[in-house]
Design a protein around this motif. Structure first.
Motif, short mmCIF file in Angstrom:
data_model
loop_
_atom_site.label_atom_id
_atom_site.label_comp_id
_atom_site.label_asym_id
_atom_site.label_seq_id
_atom_site.Cartn_x
_atom_site.Cartn_y
_atom_site.Cartn_z
N TRP A 22 0.84 -1.21 0.00
CA TRP A 22 0.00 0.00 0.00
C TRP A 22 0.87 1.26 0.00
N ALA A 66 -10.23 12.03 -0.60
CA ALA A 66 -10.88 10.79 -0.15
C ALA A 66 -10.29 9.58 -0.87
N TYR A 67 -10.00 9.72 -2.16
CA TYR A 67 -9.42 8.63 -2.95
C TYR A 67 -8.06 8.22 -2.41
N VAL A 70 -8.00 6.58 1.58
CA VAL A 70 -8.31 5.16 1.79
C VAL A 70 -7.03 4.31 1.78
N PRO A 71 -6.21 4.34 0.72
CA PRO A 71 -4.98 3.53 0.78
C PRO A 71 -4.01 4.02 1.86
N LEU A 73 -4.82 5.08 4.85
CA LEU A 73 -5.27 4.45 6.09
C LEU A 73 -5.03 2.94 6.06
N MET A 74 -5.06 2.35 4.88
CA MET A 74 -4.83 0.90 4.77
C MET A 74 -3.43 0.53 5.23
N VAL A 89 -11.30 -6.74 3.17
CA VAL A 89 -11.10 -5.33 2.82
C VAL A 89 -9.99 -5.18 1.78
N ASN A 90 -8.90 -5.90 1.94
CA ASN A 90 -7.79 -5.80 0.99
C ASN A 90 -8.15 -6.36 -0.38
N LEU A 93 -10.77 -3.65 -1.85
CA LEU A 93 -10.13 -2.37 -2.20
C LEU A 93 -9.08 -2.54 -3.30
N TYR A 97 -9.58 -0.38 -6.65
CA TYR A 97 -8.55 0.59 -7.04
C TYR A 97 -7.93 0.20 -8.38
#
Length: 154
Positions: A22, A66-67, A70-71, A73-74, A89-90, A93, A97
């Protein structure tokens, strides 16, 4: 006489692998956008108040943040979420993506296509590692000792 050094293989936890992937995806996002600023057509569009056909306004900038959030925070969530949730989730997402990157790459320059291919490869690795997440050993067994018969010493 030659001497060889055998380095001990050190397994890397799946959480660390996915988190590092990530981070790498985010670095590519940043560098591709920064390098895009060297393009005269991109600079002209920005000066005209648009990027990729979208008006640069609060909605666009909020969506762009926002786009990327997300990554971002991942990177952390991969390290702390429960394995089952983490896995799902992985996978989701990573796939989502990858699709957005394919859509954004249509009609782009070579450098962008190259970076997009790398990003998709990294996201595929995220999905792969999440999909093949190792199962926890059964309780009462020692990892790596499955199938080893225990003998008692009298």
């Amino acid at each position: 006489m030659t001497t060889t050094t055998n380095l001990e293989p050190s397994p890397v936890n799946v959480r660390i692998k996915i988190s590092a992937l990530w981070v790498t995806v985010l670095l590519l996002f940043a560098f591709v956008d920064i390098f895009g600023l060297y393009r005269p057509d991109v600079r002209a569009a920005i000066e005209a108040g648009e990027i990729g056909g979208f008006a640069v306004d609060q909605v666009f900038l909020f969506s762009a943040v926002a786009y990327v959030v997300v990554p971002s925070l991942m990177v952390f969530f991969v390290l702390v979420l429960r394995p089952r949730v983490n896995r799902i989730v992985n996978i989701v997402l990573g796939a989502v993506y990858a699709l957005t990157i394919v859509a954004a790459a249509l009609g782009e320059w070579g450098y962008y296509l190259f970076a997009s291919a790398l990003e998709i490869g990294l996201l595929a690795a995220i999905v792969y590692y999440a999909w093949t997440w190792p199962e926890e050993p059964a309780r009462g067994t020692t990892p790596g000792r499955e199938g080893v018969r225990r003998t008692e010493v009298p």
